[in-house]
Design an enzyme around this catalytic site. Structure first.
Site, short mmCIF file in Angstrom:
data_model
loop_
_atom_site.label_atom_id
_atom_site.label_comp_id
_atom_site.label_asym_id
_atom_site.label_seq_id
_atom_site.Cartn_x
_atom_site.Cartn_y
_atom_site.Cartn_z
N HIS A 118 47.10 38.27 38.06
CA HIS A 118 46.53 39.50 37.49
C HIS A 118 47.59 40.48 37.04
O HIS A 118 47.32 41.66 36.88
CB HIS A 118 45.58 40.16 38.50
CG HIS A 118 44.37 39.31 38.78
ND1 HIS A 118 43.57 39.51 39.87
CD2 HIS A 118 43.86 38.24 38.12
CE1 HIS A 118 42.59 38.60 39.86
NE2 HIS A 118 42.76 37.81 38.81
N THR A 195 41.11 37.53 50.58
CA THR A 195 40.39 37.75 49.33
C THR A 195 38.89 37.63 49.56
O THR A 195 38.43 36.79 50.31
CB THR A 195 40.84 36.77 48.22
OG1 THR A 195 40.10 37.03 47.03
CG2 THR A 195 40.67 35.33 48.64
N ASN A 220 40.50 35.06 56.35
CA ASN A 220 40.05 36.35 55.87
C ASN A 220 39.48 37.19 57.01
O ASN A 220 38.96 36.63 57.98
CB ASN A 220 38.99 36.15 54.77
CG ASN A 220 38.93 37.33 53.82
OD1 ASN A 220 39.95 37.74 53.26
ND2 ASN A 220 37.76 37.91 53.68
C1 BV8 Z 1 38.16 36.88 32.57
C2 BV8 Z 1 44.11 43.75 38.09
C3 BV8 Z 1 37.15 36.20 30.54
C4 BV8 Z 1 43.74 45.16 37.82
C5 BV8 Z 1 42.07 42.57 38.68
C6 BV8 Z 1 33.25 33.94 35.54
C7 BV8 Z 1 34.37 33.44 34.88
C8 BV8 Z 1 35.29 34.30 34.29
C9 BV8 Z 1 35.10 35.68 34.35
C10 BV8 Z 1 34.00 36.18 35.02
C11 BV8 Z 1 33.08 35.31 35.61
N1 BV8 Z 1 32.11 36.07 36.16
C12 BV8 Z 1 32.39 37.36 35.97
C13 BV8 Z 1 33.52 37.47 35.26
C14 BV8 Z 1 34.13 38.72 34.85
C15 BV8 Z 1 35.17 39.19 35.85
C16 BV8 Z 1 34.73 39.09 37.28
O1 BV8 Z 1 35.11 38.15 37.97
N2 BV8 Z 1 33.96 40.07 37.70
C17 BV8 Z 1 33.51 40.11 39.08
C18 BV8 Z 1 33.51 41.57 39.56
C19 BV8 Z 1 32.12 39.50 39.12
N3 BV8 Z 1 36.41 38.48 35.66
C20 BV8 Z 1 37.25 38.93 34.71
O2 BV8 Z 1 36.99 39.86 33.97
C21 BV8 Z 1 38.56 38.19 34.55
N4 BV8 Z 1 38.71 37.93 33.15
O3 BV8 Z 1 37.93 35.86 33.10
O4 BV8 Z 1 37.90 37.16 31.26
C22 BV8 Z 1 37.78 36.09 29.22
C23 BV8 Z 1 38.14 34.83 28.76
C24 BV8 Z 1 38.69 34.72 27.49
C25 BV8 Z 1 38.90 35.86 26.70
C26 BV8 Z 1 38.56 37.12 27.19
C27 BV8 Z 1 37.99 37.24 28.45
C28 BV8 Z 1 39.73 39.09 34.94
C29 BV8 Z 1 39.78 39.30 36.42
C30 BV8 Z 1 41.02 40.10 36.80
C31 BV8 Z 1 40.63 41.54 36.97
N5 BV8 Z 1 41.81 42.31 37.43
N6 BV8 Z 1 43.18 43.22 39.05
C32 BV8 Z 1 43.96 45.99 39.04
O5 BV8 Z 1 44.33 45.48 40.12
O6 BV8 Z 1 43.75 47.21 38.91
S1 BV8 Z 1 41.02 42.02 39.88
C33 BV8 Z 1 41.22 43.10 41.20
O7 BV8 Z 1 40.09 42.97 42.03
C34 BV8 Z 1 42.38 42.70 42.06
O8 BV8 Z 1 43.45 42.16 41.36
C35 BV8 Z 1 41.80 41.70 43.00
O9 BV8 Z 1 42.00 40.42 42.50
C36 BV8 Z 1 40.33 41.96 42.91
C37 BV8 Z 1 39.86 42.36 44.26
O10 BV8 Z 1 39.72 41.14 44.93
P1 BV8 Z 1 40.50 40.85 46.29
O11 BV8 Z 1 41.94 40.68 46.03
O12 BV8 Z 1 39.75 39.73 46.90
O13 BV8 Z 1 40.37 42.16 47.13
P2 BV8 Z 1 39.07 42.66 47.87
O14 BV8 Z 1 39.31 44.07 48.27
O15 BV8 Z 1 37.88 42.31 47.03
O16 BV8 Z 1 38.99 41.75 49.18
C38 BV8 Z 1 39.96 41.90 50.19
C39 BV8 Z 1 39.54 40.96 51.29
O17 BV8 Z 1 40.55 40.98 52.28
C40 BV8 Z 1 38.25 41.37 51.97
O18 BV8 Z 1 37.38 40.27 51.99
C41 BV8 Z 1 38.68 41.75 53.39
O19 BV8 Z 1 37.77 41.27 54.36
C42 BV8 Z 1 39.98 41.03 53.55
N7 BV8 Z 1 40.95 41.71 54.40
C43 BV8 Z 1 41.20 43.04 54.50
N8 BV8 Z 1 42.23 43.23 55.35
C44 BV8 Z 1 42.65 41.99 55.78
C45 BV8 Z 1 41.84 41.02 55.17
N9 BV8 Z 1 41.99 39.71 55.38
C46 BV8 Z 1 42.98 39.33 56.22
N10 BV8 Z 1 43.79 40.20 56.84
C47 BV8 Z 1 43.67 41.53 56.64
N11 BV8 Z 1 44.49 42.39 57.27
#
Ligand code: BV8
Length: 249
Positions: A118, A195, A220
């Site tokens: 990302h 994640t 996780n």
């Molecule tokens: C794309 C950068 C298409 C910016 C980020 C299907 C296929 C493709 C796309 C999609 C799809 N369905 C939906 C989509 C659209 C979208 C998407 O996935 N939406 C979601 C919300 C449904 N995907 C996209 O838009 C992607 N683009 O595929 O485009 C395309 C193709 C061709 C041409 C044009 C377009 C782009 C996705 C990237 C987005 N950018 N980041 C920024 O950071 O500001 S994503 C961003 O959110 C982060 O980078 C991170 O990846 C994500 C958050 O996720 P996590 O890292 O998992 O973090 P989170 O807080 O959610 O979870 C943390 C976990 O840790 C928790 O579960 C917690 O319990 C645990 N935890 C906490 N502490 C601990 C722990 N575990 C262990 N130890 C600890 N101490």
């Protein structure tokens, strides 16, 4: 701890692909996305971290990223990052780290066989022209939108992949090639750490790994959205569990 992969690092057949998310940086003091309920100042992250959000209000988006640059700047890698560096040293070409994180902590810890799926918080490019992306630690005062010196009209933007933007196809290809080769040559193990499995295409990697016959592990703090796709689930803090999981006998 639940079932531990038999001497993962000591098995000469192991090819290990690790996918990390914001959870591995939580113990370094960097808030996760789900931690803020996917909301920032009452904006859905998907709105602020998107091209349309940037076009609508570039100053708001730069406030979001400047705040995250300030928050991440003083943070240090934790034991989870360090365990992954040791695993890379032990496995060499049989190790690959794909991170969703943009905070730079894996690189700071010493990871080199690493792909930033990302992008990176501390890189900047132009929204309007193909100005080469550059290292940039700057955090801007509220309301400031840095302009491109080259095209004079474009606004600069952080070097991250926003929602609705495609990931670099070369990155996805490199990850897939590693999995195909690992499955062919040895014992492919896919380990997702810290994640929520909510963001695609990264959250879909486990399905590809399983189709290739990989052993799949999720480490996780909470159950993940795609948790059902993993063979094994270790619940806990990555800073504790990852060093244990990747320790050598
Ligand atoms: C794309 C950068 C298409 C910016 C980020 C299907 C296929 C493709 C796309 C999609 C799809 N369905 C939906 C989509 C659209 C979208 C998407 O996935 N939406 C979601 C919300 C449904 N995907 C996209 O838009 C992607 N683009 O595929 O485009 C395309 C193709 C061709 C041409 C044009 C377009 C782009 C996705 C990237 C987005 N950018 N980041 C920024 O950071 O500001 S994503 C961003 O959110 C982060 O980078 C991170 O990846 C994500 C958050 O996720 P996590 O890292 O998992 O973090 P989170 O807080 O959610 O979870 C943390 C976990 O840790 C928790 O579960 C917690 O319990 C645990 N935890 C906490 N502490 C601990 C722990 N575990 C262990 N130890 C600890 N101490």
């Amino acid at each position: 701890m639940g079932p531990v992969p038999a001497a993962l690092l000591d098995d000469p057949r192991t090819h290990l692909l690790v996918l990390t998310g914001a959870g591995v940086s939580a113990e370094s003091g960097i808030p996760t996305f789900r931690g803020i309920d996917g909301l920032w100042e009452n904006h859905r992250v998907e709105e602020v971290a998107s091209p349309s959000g940037f076009e609508a209000d570039p100053a708001l988006v730069w406030r979001f990223y400047s705040m995250r640059r300030r928050a991440a700047k003083g943070c240090l890698p934790n034991r989870a990052h360090q365990a992954l560096v040791l695993a890379e040293q032990a496995l060499g070409p049989r190790f690959l780290l794909a991170t969703q994180n943009v905070d730079g902590l894996h690189r700071k810890a010493g990871s080199r066989r690493m792909i930033e799926l990302h992008g990176s918080l501390f890189r900047t490019r132009c929204f309007g022209c193909d100005l080469p992306e550059f290292e940039d630690q700057r955090a801007f005062e509220d309301g400031v939108v840095p302009r491109c010196e080259r095209c004079k009209r474009g606004a600069l933007r952080p070097g991250v992949v926003w929602f609705g933007e495609a990931l670099d196809p070369r990155h996805l290809e490199e990850v897939d090639d590693f999995m195909v080769q690992g499955a062919r040559e040895g014992r492919l193990v896919f380990l997702a750490v810290g994640t929520s499995g909510a963001v695609y295409p990264a959250a879909g990697l486990v399905h590809r790994a399983r189709r290739l016959g990989a052993e799949t592990w999720l480490l996780n703090a909470d159950p993940a959205d795609n948790g059902g796709a993993f063979h094994h689930f270790l619940q806990g803090q990555s800073g504790e569990l990852l060093p244990a999981l990747l320790s050598r006998r």
